[in-house]
Design a protein around this motif. Structure first.
Motif, PDB file in Angstrom:
ATOM      1  N   LYS A  90       0.831  -1.238   0.020  1.00 58.54           N
ATOM      2  CA  LYS A  90      -0.054   0.186  -0.008  1.00 58.54           C
ATOM      3  C   LYS A  90       1.023   1.161   0.015  1.00 58.54           C
ATOM      4  CE  LYS A  90      -3.514  -2.208   2.874  1.00 58.54           C
ATOM      5  NZ  LYS A  90      -4.195  -2.098   3.963  1.00 58.54           N
ATOM      6  N   ASN A 104      -4.394   7.268   4.384  1.00 58.98           N
ATOM      7  CA  ASN A 104      -5.260   7.482   3.171  1.00 58.98           C
ATOM      8  C   ASN A 104      -4.396   6.554   2.191  1.00 58.98           C
ATOM      9  OD1 ASN A 104      -7.555   9.131   4.016  1.00 58.98           O
ATOM     10  ND2 ASN A 104      -5.706  10.564   4.373  1.00 58.98           N
ATOM     11  N   TRP A 105      -4.763   5.218   1.965  1.00 55.12           N
ATOM     12  CA  TRP A 105      -3.898   4.303   1.020  1.00 55.12           C
ATOM     13  C   TRP A 105      -4.637   4.791  -0.453  1.00 55.12           C
ATOM     14  CZ3 TRP A 105       0.114   3.177   3.298  1.00 55.12           C
ATOM     15  CH2 TRP A 105       0.089   2.848   4.742  1.00 55.12           C
ATOM     16  N   THR A 106      -3.751   5.222  -1.195  1.00 56.78           N
ATOM     17  CA  THR A 106      -4.220   5.473  -2.693  1.00 56.78           C
ATOM     18  C   THR A 106      -3.968   4.446  -3.501  1.00 56.78           C
ATOM     19  OG1 THR A 106      -2.385   6.864  -2.899  1.00 56.78           O
ATOM     20  CG2 THR A 106      -4.474   8.156  -2.324  1.00 56.78           C
ATOM     21  N   SER A 107      -3.059   3.552  -3.295  1.00 54.60           N
ATOM     22  CA  SER A 107      -2.621   2.562  -4.244  1.00 54.60           C
ATOM     23  C   SER A 107      -2.420   1.138  -3.368  1.00 54.60           C
ATOM     24  CB  SER A 107      -1.224   3.056  -4.737  1.00 54.60           C
ATOM     25  OG  SER A 107      -0.615   1.777  -5.495  1.00 54.60           O
ATOM     26  N   THR A 109      -2.070  -3.008  -3.626  1.00 56.06           N
ATOM     27  CA  THR A 109      -2.050  -4.308  -4.402  1.00 56.06           C
ATOM     28  C   THR A 109      -2.128  -5.361  -3.541  1.00 56.06           C
ATOM     29  OG1 THR A 109       0.363  -4.317  -4.566  1.00 56.06           O
ATOM     30  CG2 THR A 109      -1.089  -3.080  -6.377  1.00 56.06           C
ATOM     31  N   SER A 113      -2.582  -8.000  -7.565  1.00 52.91           N
ATOM     32  CA  SER A 113      -4.164  -7.299  -8.242  1.00 52.91           C
ATOM     33  C   SER A 113      -4.326  -6.096  -7.372  1.00 52.91           C
ATOM     34  CB  SER A 113      -5.098  -8.307  -7.984  1.00 52.91           C
ATOM     35  OG  SER A 113      -5.224  -9.362  -8.562  1.00 52.91           O
ATOM     36  N   ALA A 114      -4.536  -4.783  -8.242  1.00 52.46           N
ATOM     37  CA  ALA A 114      -5.073  -3.464  -7.597  1.00 52.46           C
ATOM     38  C   ALA A 114      -6.206  -3.866  -6.982  1.00 52.46           C
ATOM     39  CB  ALA A 114      -5.350  -2.487  -8.884  1.00 52.46           C
ATOM     40  N   GLN A 115      -6.288  -3.145  -5.833  1.00 52.81           N
ATOM     41  CA  GLN A 115      -7.634  -2.969  -4.940  1.00 52.81           C
ATOM     42  C   GLN A 115      -8.111  -1.663  -4.924  1.00 52.81           C
ATOM     43  OE1 GLN A 115      -8.626  -6.145  -3.265  1.00 52.81           O
ATOM     44  NE2 GLN A 115      -6.916  -6.794  -4.835  1.00 52.81           N
ATOM     45  N   GLU A 116      -9.339  -1.407  -4.272  1.00 52.89           N
ATOM     46  CA  GLU A 116      -9.935  -0.069  -4.169  1.00 52.89           C
ATOM     47  C   GLU A 116      -9.060   0.825  -3.149  1.00 52.89           C
ATOM     48  OE1 GLU A 116     -12.397   1.501  -5.908  1.00 52.89           O
ATOM     49  OE2 GLU A 116     -12.240  -0.298  -7.154  1.00 52.89           O
ATOM     50  N   PRO A 117      -8.806   2.150  -3.243  1.00 58.51           N
ATOM     51  CA  PRO A 117      -8.225   2.939  -2.208  1.00 58.51           C
ATOM     52  C   PRO A 117      -9.158   2.842  -0.813  1.00 58.51           C
ATOM     53  CG  PRO A 117      -8.605   3.921  -4.318  1.00 58.51           C
ATOM     54  CD  PRO A 117      -9.239   2.724  -4.399  1.00 58.51           C
ATOM     55  N   GLU A 118      -8.351   2.730   0.208  1.00 58.53           N
ATOM     56  CA  GLU A 118      -9.025   2.802   1.375  1.00 58.53           C
ATOM     57  C   GLU A 118      -8.493   3.638   2.492  1.00 58.53           C
ATOM     58  OE1 GLU A 118      -8.590  -1.181   2.276  1.00 58.53           O
ATOM     59  OE2 GLU A 118      -6.793  -0.852   3.715  1.00 58.53           O
TER      60      GLU A 118
END
Length: 158
Positions: A90, A104-107, A109, A113-118
């Motif tokens: 992250k 604030n995680w903007t990237s 994996t 695999s890419a995941q949604e920001p959280e």
């Protein structure tokens, strides 16, 4: 004369009360974390899960947070259990308010695999001194029950 002594005693009691209350004032630096410079300064660096302070992705479990002085942060976690392995990475930004840490995680994996920001919220729990034993405390609600979990200990890498 008795009136003057009573008046003087009364005034002294009032003065002592004022001084006693001012000694208990709320002027403490809530961002200090027990260290000069505050939690924001103290958290900057690489924090490795476990007490060794060495980040080893090929170990059974390895995790670390990296907090930079410019407000950027990174997280890496590796699990290796026989034939099963997993990794999460992250990157994003962080802020500290008192003991509250917001990442604030903007990237993100997970296993490539890419995941949604959280947004990740935690409380920072430090030892009284030193760089061993930082924990992150998170609150949650599951099935109507509220609880908390802690992640750590983390050791500041040298």
């Amino acid at each position: 004369m008795k009136k003057q002594i009573k008046l003087l005693s009364f005034l002294m009691c009032i003065m002592l009360s004022v001084f006693a209350l001012s000694a208990c004032g709320d002027d403490d630096n809530k961002d200090s974390g027990g260290e000069q410079g505050g939690i924001q300064d103290r958290i900057v660096g690489s924090w490795v899960w476990g007490e060794t302070g060495n980040f080893n992705p090929s170990a059974h479990h390895a995790a670390r947070y990296i907090f930079r002085s410019n407000g950027k942060c990174e997280y890496e976690e590796y699990w290796n259990e026989g034939d099963i392995s997993s990794n999460t990475k992250k990157s994003g930004t962080f802020s500290v308010n008192g003991i509250d840490l917001i990442m604030n995680w903007t990237s993100i994996t997970k296993d490539g695999s890419a995941q949604e920001p959280e947004v990740d919220k935690a409380e920072i729990m430090y030892p009284a001194s030193g760089d061993t034993g930082m924990f992150l405390k998170r609150y949650y609600t599951v099935d109507g029950r509220t609880g908390w979990s802690e992640e750590g200990p983390f050791t500041k890498a040298k």
